[in-house]
Scaffold this motif. Structure first.
Motif, PDB file in Angstrom:
ATOM      1  N   MET A  29      71.732 -14.293  63.112  1.00  0.00           N
ATOM      2  CA  MET A  29      71.657 -15.558  63.859  1.00  0.00           C
ATOM      3  C   MET A  29      71.971 -16.724  62.915  1.00  0.00           C
ATOM      4  SD  MET A  29      67.536 -16.109  64.056  1.00  0.00           S
ATOM      5  CE  MET A  29      67.707 -17.746  64.668  1.00  0.00           C
ATOM      6  N   GLU A  30      72.230 -17.886  63.506  1.00  0.00           N
ATOM      7  CA  GLU A  30      72.608 -19.023  62.672  1.00  0.00           C
ATOM      8  C   GLU A  30      71.411 -19.631  61.927  1.00  0.00           C
ATOM      9  OE1 GLU A  30      75.909 -20.099  62.252  1.00  0.00           O
ATOM     10  OE2 GLU A  30      74.858 -21.031  60.600  1.00  0.00           O
ATOM     11  N   GLY A  31      70.289 -19.801  62.616  1.00  0.00           N
ATOM     12  CA  GLY A  31      69.163 -20.483  61.995  1.00  0.00           C
ATOM     13  C   GLY A  31      69.479 -21.963  61.801  1.00  0.00           C
ATOM     14  N   PRO A  32      68.731 -22.695  61.005  1.00  0.00           N
ATOM     15  CA  PRO A  32      67.626 -22.183  60.220  1.00  0.00           C
ATOM     16  C   PRO A  32      66.340 -21.955  61.024  1.00  0.00           C
ATOM     17  CG  PRO A  32      67.806 -24.552  59.877  1.00  0.00           C
ATOM     18  CD  PRO A  32      68.955 -24.145  60.768  1.00  0.00           C
ATOM     19  N   GLN A  33      66.270 -22.478  62.265  1.00  0.00           N
ATOM     20  CA  GLN A  33      65.070 -22.219  63.066  1.00  0.00           C
ATOM     21  C   GLN A  33      65.056 -20.746  63.476  1.00  0.00           C
ATOM     22  OE1 GLN A  33      67.464 -24.367  63.849  1.00  0.00           O
ATOM     23  NE2 GLN A  33      66.621 -26.428  63.669  1.00  0.00           N
ATOM     24  N   PHE A  34      63.876 -20.197  63.649  1.00  0.00           N
ATOM     25  CA  PHE A  34      63.793 -18.830  64.142  1.00  0.00           C
ATOM     26  C   PHE A  34      64.154 -18.804  65.631  1.00  0.00           C
ATOM     27  CE2 PHE A  34      60.679 -18.597  60.539  1.00  0.00           C
ATOM     28  CZ  PHE A  34      61.362 -17.645  59.791  1.00  0.00           C
ATOM     29  N   SER A  35      64.274 -17.599  66.195  1.00  0.00           N
ATOM     30  CA  SER A  35      64.671 -17.430  67.596  1.00  0.00           C
ATOM     31  C   SER A  35      63.566 -17.867  68.553  1.00  0.00           C
ATOM     32  CB  SER A  35      64.933 -15.952  67.887  1.00  0.00           C
ATOM     33  OG  SER A  35      65.854 -15.430  66.976  1.00  0.00           O
ATOM     34  N   THR A  36      63.968 -18.210  69.767  1.00  0.00           N
ATOM     35  CA  THR A  36      62.974 -18.388  70.827  1.00  0.00           C
ATOM     36  C   THR A  36      62.518 -16.995  71.277  1.00  0.00           C
ATOM     37  OG1 THR A  36      64.603 -18.262  72.597  1.00  0.00           O
ATOM     38  CG2 THR A  36      64.168 -20.458  71.663  1.00  0.00           C
TER      39      THR A  36
END
Ligand SMILES: CSC[C@H]1O[C@H](OP(=O)(O)O)[C@H](O)[C@@H]1O
Ligand SMILES: Nc1ncnc2[nH]cnc12
Length: 317
Positions: free
Chosen positions: A186-193
């Motif tokens: 995944m792209e990030g930097p936030q984690f997935s929903t």
């Protein structure tokens, strides 16, 4: 690389350390090198280190020595090109990953064999991008199959020994090695929903990270054998009754996983160097770009040929 005594010793194996893994153990640091490639400088200076038997390896911290580079900004082209320029043929890449399956527990190691690309097109993903040369690398099998098979029994021994050690027993953890499986990048930097995390499970994803791409694609374009040792830190965000993944949760397992990664590296590197020298485990990657490059005419600009010569001297001499 010339050794301290002056004789030349090839650096055939490169290790890329991910989150938590910024150095290896039991190595003598010979020097740091920081090659400027046509794609810029690597994430950090590369440590050229000698194993106890004198074999030299290269170690590169993916996010920089002080973890200053977020996943979307890792200079993967420079990293892969710099390793190739040192003579590296095989890359052992370590990565902290989230688990999308109950049976893949924090502390476990995984040797994945497939990738689902959920990066967002913001990472330069080809050495040929922006040049007058078009190439379509094979990527159906994104990891070097023979290298991964070669690693399996060796990594398993180390992980099993750890599982039976007093240290792990004291923590009530028994790490396992899982072979095969699909990693979602995944792209990030936030984690997935939570919804994304559940969707990845439905797609067949087993683990998730933010780093395997474009690293694996670029290694393939540079004709390098590339294997990922994924180290599970968390259960991502798909479990209904559990809190969604946080960085704090990842950090809980990161240290133990990095220690075990260092034991894996210490166990396999000398033998991997010899296997890479012999070439058999890498024969699928060597020469694989020969028929991927088009057009094979005088349309290619000399400046582009010169740039690409850095990673593929055989085709752009
Ligand atoms: C620290 S959690 C997210 C971060 O960790 C992984 O890094 P790496 O693959 O370099 O070990 C993941 O891909 C994310 O970049
Ligand atoms: N849950 C997760 N998602 C993406 N990258 C990760 N790296 C470690 N855990 C992760």
């Amino acid at each position: 690389m010339a050794t301290e005594s002056g004789e030349s010793s090839p650096v055939l194996v490169g290790v890329i350390g991910g989150s938590g893994l910024y150095h290896l153990d039991n190595l003598t640091l010979l020097k740091h090198v920081n090659p400027e490639t046509p794609w810029g400088f690597p994430s950090s200076p590369i440590a050229i280190c000698a194993l106890p038997n004198g074999t030299q390896i290269a170690f590169l911290a993916r996010h920089g020595a002080g973890h200053t580079i977020p996943p979307s900004s890792v200079p993967s082209r420079a990293n892969i090109a710099a390793l190739k320029s040192l003579g590296v043929r095989a890359i052992l890449a370590f990565s902290a990953v989230g688990s999308l399956r109950e049976e893949l527990a924090p502390g476990d190691f995984v040797l994945p064999d497939q990738i689902i690309d959920r990066t967002k097109g913001v990472r330069p993903a080809s050495f040929f991008e922006g040049t007058s040369v078009v190439a379509h690398a094979m990527f159906g099998d994104p990891f070097a199959n023979k290298l991964v098979n070669w690693l399996e029994s060796r990594v398993r021994k180390v992980v099993e020994a750890a599982a039976n050690s007093a240290d792990y027993a004291a923590r009530g953890v028994k790490p396992k090695l899982h072979t095969g499986g699909t990693i979602v990048c995944m792209e990030g930097p936030q984690f997935s929903t939570r919804a994304e995390s559940k969707m990845y499970r439905q797609w067949g994803g087993d683990i998730i990270n933010m780093s395997v791409l474009p690293e694996a694609k670029l290694a393939r374009e540079a004709e390098l054998g590339y294997a990922l040792i994924a180290t599970v830190t968390d259960y991502d965000s798909w479990r209904e009754d559990e809190s969604a993944v946080t960085a704090a949760e990842v950090f809980k397992t990161l240290h133990a996983n990095a220690n075990l990664s260092r034991q894996v590296a210490a166990t396999v590197l000398a033998e991997l160097h010899d296997a890479a020298a012999e070439g058999n485990i890498l024969d699928e990657e060597a020469g694989s770009m020969k028929f991927s490059i088009m057009p094979r005419s005088g349309e290619q600009k000399e400046e582009d040929r010169q740039k690409l010569r850095y990673i593929l001297p055989a085709y752009f001499s």
